[in-house]
Design a protein around this motif. Structure first.
Motif, PDB file in Angstrom:
ATOM      1  N   ALA A  42      65.251   5.759  44.200  1.00  0.00           N
ATOM      2  CA  ALA A  42      66.299   5.979  45.203  1.00  0.00           C
ATOM      3  C   ALA A  42      67.680   5.906  44.555  1.00  0.00           C
ATOM      4  O   ALA A  42      67.874   5.238  43.536  1.00  0.00           O
ATOM      5  CB  ALA A  42      66.184   4.949  46.317  1.00  0.00           C
ATOM      6  N   HIS A  43      68.646   6.549  45.171  1.00  0.00           N
ATOM      7  CA  HIS A  43      69.983   6.601  44.586  1.00  0.00           C
ATOM      8  C   HIS A  43      70.702   5.252  44.652  1.00  0.00           C
ATOM      9  O   HIS A  43      71.607   4.991  43.859  1.00  0.00           O
ATOM     10  CB  HIS A  43      70.826   7.674  45.294  1.00  0.00           C
ATOM     11  N   ASP A  44      70.316   4.397  45.599  1.00  0.00           N
ATOM     12  CA  ASP A  44      71.025   3.130  45.774  1.00  0.00           C
ATOM     13  C   ASP A  44      70.212   1.927  45.276  1.00  0.00           C
ATOM     14  O   ASP A  44      70.385   0.809  45.755  1.00  0.00           O
ATOM     15  CB  ASP A  44      71.383   2.923  47.249  1.00  0.00           C
ATOM     16  N   HIS A  45      69.333   2.146  44.286  1.00  0.00           N
ATOM     17  CA  HIS A  45      68.466   1.057  43.830  1.00  0.00           C
ATOM     18  C   HIS A  45      69.252  -0.122  43.246  1.00  0.00           C
ATOM     19  O   HIS A  45      68.859  -1.272  43.418  1.00  0.00           O
ATOM     20  CB  HIS A  45      67.434   1.560  42.820  1.00  0.00           C
ATOM     21  N   THR A  46      70.370   0.149  42.581  1.00  0.00           N
ATOM     22  CA  THR A  46      71.160  -0.949  42.008  1.00  0.00           C
ATOM     23  C   THR A  46      71.712  -1.855  43.102  1.00  0.00           C
ATOM     24  O   THR A  46      71.645  -3.087  43.004  1.00  0.00           O
ATOM     25  CB  THR A  46      72.312  -0.392  41.147  1.00  0.00           C
ATOM     26  N   THR A  47      72.229  -1.248  44.155  1.00  0.00           N
ATOM     27  CA  THR A  47      72.738  -2.032  45.287  1.00  0.00           C
ATOM     28  C   THR A  47      71.622  -2.852  45.920  1.00  0.00           C
ATOM     29  O   THR A  47      71.806  -4.034  46.257  1.00  0.00           O
ATOM     30  CB  THR A  47      73.357  -1.099  46.340  1.00  0.00           C
ATOM     31  N   GLN A  48      70.452  -2.236  46.082  1.00  0.00           N
ATOM     32  CA  GLN A  48      69.312  -2.947  46.672  1.00  0.00           C
ATOM     33  C   GLN A  48      68.878  -4.130  45.803  1.00  0.00           C
ATOM     34  O   GLN A  48      68.571  -5.211  46.324  1.00  0.00           O
ATOM     35  CB  GLN A  48      68.126  -1.992  46.832  1.00  0.00           C
ATOM     36  N   ILE A  49      68.851  -3.935  44.497  1.00  0.00           N
ATOM     37  CA  ILE A  49      68.445  -5.002  43.576  1.00  0.00           C
ATOM     38  C   ILE A  49      69.412  -6.173  43.656  1.00  0.00           C
ATOM     39  O   ILE A  49      69.003  -7.337  43.714  1.00  0.00           O
ATOM     40  CB  ILE A  49      68.350  -4.454  42.134  1.00  0.00           C
ATOM     41  N   LEU A  50      70.709  -5.878  43.660  1.00  0.00           N
ATOM     42  CA  LEU A  50      71.710  -6.962  43.710  1.00  0.00           C
ATOM     43  C   LEU A  50      71.603  -7.725  45.022  1.00  0.00           C
ATOM     44  O   LEU A  50      71.653  -8.961  45.031  1.00  0.00           O
ATOM     45  CB  LEU A  50      73.114  -6.387  43.528  1.00  0.00           C
ATOM     46  N   LYS A  51      71.441  -7.018  46.124  1.00  0.00           N
ATOM     47  CA  LYS A  51      71.348  -7.671  47.426  1.00  0.00           C
ATOM     48  C   LYS A  51      70.113  -8.571  47.498  1.00  0.00           C
ATOM     49  O   LYS A  51      70.179  -9.727  47.937  1.00  0.00           O
ATOM     50  CB  LYS A  51      71.308  -6.617  48.535  1.00  0.00           C
ATOM     51  N   ALA A  52      68.983  -8.048  47.044  1.00  0.00           N
ATOM     52  CA  ALA A  52      67.746  -8.833  47.064  1.00  0.00           C
ATOM     53  C   ALA A  52      67.837 -10.039  46.140  1.00  0.00           C
ATOM     54  O   ALA A  52      67.347 -11.128  46.461  1.00  0.00           O
ATOM     55  CB  ALA A  52      66.569  -7.950  46.665  1.00  0.00           C
ATOM     56  N   SER A  53      68.506  -9.859  45.009  1.00  0.00           N
ATOM     57  CA  SER A  53      68.642 -10.954  44.035  1.00  0.00           C
ATOM     58  C   SER A  53      69.573 -12.041  44.548  1.00  0.00           C
ATOM     59  O   SER A  53      69.443 -13.201  44.157  1.00  0.00           O
ATOM     60  CB  SER A  53      69.165 -10.404  42.708  1.00  0.00           C
ATOM     61  N   GLN A  54      70.498 -11.686  45.391  1.00  0.00           N
ATOM     62  CA  GLN A  54      71.405 -12.668  45.980  1.00  0.00           C
ATOM     63  C   GLN A  54      70.759 -13.414  47.141  1.00  0.00           C
ATOM     64  O   GLN A  54      70.956 -14.610  47.309  1.00  0.00           O
ATOM     65  CB  GLN A  54      72.690 -11.960  46.456  1.00  0.00           C
ATOM     66  N   GLU A  55      69.959 -12.712  47.929  1.00  0.00           N
ATOM     67  CA  GLU A  55      69.396 -13.305  49.145  1.00  0.00           C
ATOM     68  C   GLU A  55      68.061 -14.006  48.907  1.00  0.00           C
ATOM     69  O   GLU A  55      67.807 -15.080  49.454  1.00  0.00           O
ATOM     70  CB  GLU A  55      69.218 -12.225  50.212  1.00  0.00           C
ATOM     71  N   PHE A  56      67.194 -13.396  48.114  1.00  0.00           N
ATOM     72  CA  PHE A  56      65.842 -13.926  47.918  1.00  0.00           C
ATOM     73  C   PHE A  56      65.602 -14.408  46.479  1.00  0.00           C
ATOM     74  O   PHE A  56      64.765 -15.274  46.258  1.00  0.00           O
ATOM     75  CB  PHE A  56      64.792 -12.851  48.218  1.00  0.00           C
TER      76      PHE A  56
END
Length: 330
Positions: A42-56
């Protein structure tokens, strides 16, 4: 080798030494939330990774480009190894490859965990493959291919994380990620899963960890918002865990996941954890690009060797991290 759970578990007993204190026993995990699933295509995988790494501090990845046949062959040979007799599992133990049960502190720990593990270093391959198990016969060939693919995936994910943090894309290359290890865990069926654990709560002493878990057997749980969340196995996916070292290097921007493993009454569970670690003499500290007058360093600097030595010697893996994660610079 006689202590390996897989050598005696089918006698139907749960020895007292495997019963964990009441406050640590598994209850029912939350079923209303699962960790994020990141599509690396997906085009926004970096954003998703950072969000998941911050929350979970944990997420699953799909479309990761590791071939399915490589994954299947590796899991098959991992299961074959743990199905061997204790005699056939016995390898010429070295510091870089060994079999153990519960934790590396089996002789001194207050209680044991319901798991057997095979640990070995992976990089450089030509240095360490000679110490890997010779049985099953295809182990070295299959696992060499598998770890090469996981190495590529690991550095892709680390590059995405670096970009998301705003540091050099190659920040985790070389000394911070080149010490790569594989831990193949096996959790046999357990006569009373309510009284014991496959592994107690802890944070991984790594930069990141990439876990391959059985498609159909639950066991991994992550702690979030004061409750344990079961990590749903997804076919053809890897679970990526943010390690304690990443929390320190990111200066607290990313969260090291606190997690544990529960057991199953009827099913065995086999997993493979591929970790990217620093070289032992590497200095671990917040990335300089993330520290300034407005964002002071939250953690002290220390060598990875000092960190891992204290971690392995600690009575509790969870407590071991608090010595570092709660320590602020002088």
């Amino acid at each position: 080798m006689e202590h390996l759970v897989s050598s005696w578990y089918n006698d139907g007993s749960l020895p007292e030494s495997y019963i964990v204190p009441p406050e640590d026993r598994p209850g029912m995990p939350s079923l209303g939330e699962n960790i994020p699933v990141v599509d690396l295509g997906a085009h926004d995988h970096t954003t998703q990774i950072l969000k998941a790494s911050q929350e979970f501090g944990m997420f699953q990845v799909i479309n990761h480009e590791v071939p399915r046949n490589v994954i299947d062959e590796a899991m098959s040979v991992f299961k074959e190894f743990h199905a061997l007799s204790a005699e056939d599992k016995a390898i010429e133990t070295s510091k870089s490859c060994y079999v153990y049960t519960s934790t590396q502190n089996y002789a001194t720990e207050r209680f044991h965990f319901w798991r057997d593990g095979l640990f070995h270093q992976c990089n450089p391959l030509q240095k360490y493959i000679q110490f890997w198990p010779e049985k099953p016969p295809k182990y070295r060939e299959v696992v060499a291919i598998y770890t090469a693919e996981l190495r590529k995936l690991g550095f892709r994910i680390l590059e995405f994380i670096a970009q998301g943090l705003g540091v050099n894309p190659d920040h985790f290359r070389n000394e911070l990620g080149e010490n790569e290890t594989l831990l193949v865990n096996h959790y046999p069926p357990c006569p009373d899963p309510s009284l014991t654990l496959g592994l107690g709560k802890h944070r991984d002493p790594v930069v990141i960890n990439i876990l391959l878990q059985s498609d159909d057997v639950h066991g991994l749980q992550v702690f979030k918002d004061e409750e344990w969340i079961g990590v749903e196995p997804i076919p053809d996916a890897f679970v990526v865990t943010v390690g304690a070292l990443m929390q320190i290097i990111s200066n607290g921007k990313l969260k090291a996941a606190e997690h544990r493993v529960v057991t199953n009454l009827d099913l065995a569970r086999t997993t493979a954890s591929f970790a990217l670690n620093p070289f032992y003499d590497t200095l671990i500290e917040p990335a300089k690009a993330l520290v300034d007058a407005s964002n002071p360093a939250l953690y002290k600097s220390f060598s990875y060797n000092d960190f891992i030595s204290k971690y392995r010697a600690a009575a509790s893996y969870s407590t071991a991290f608090e010595q570092f994660l709660s320590s602020t610079p002088d």
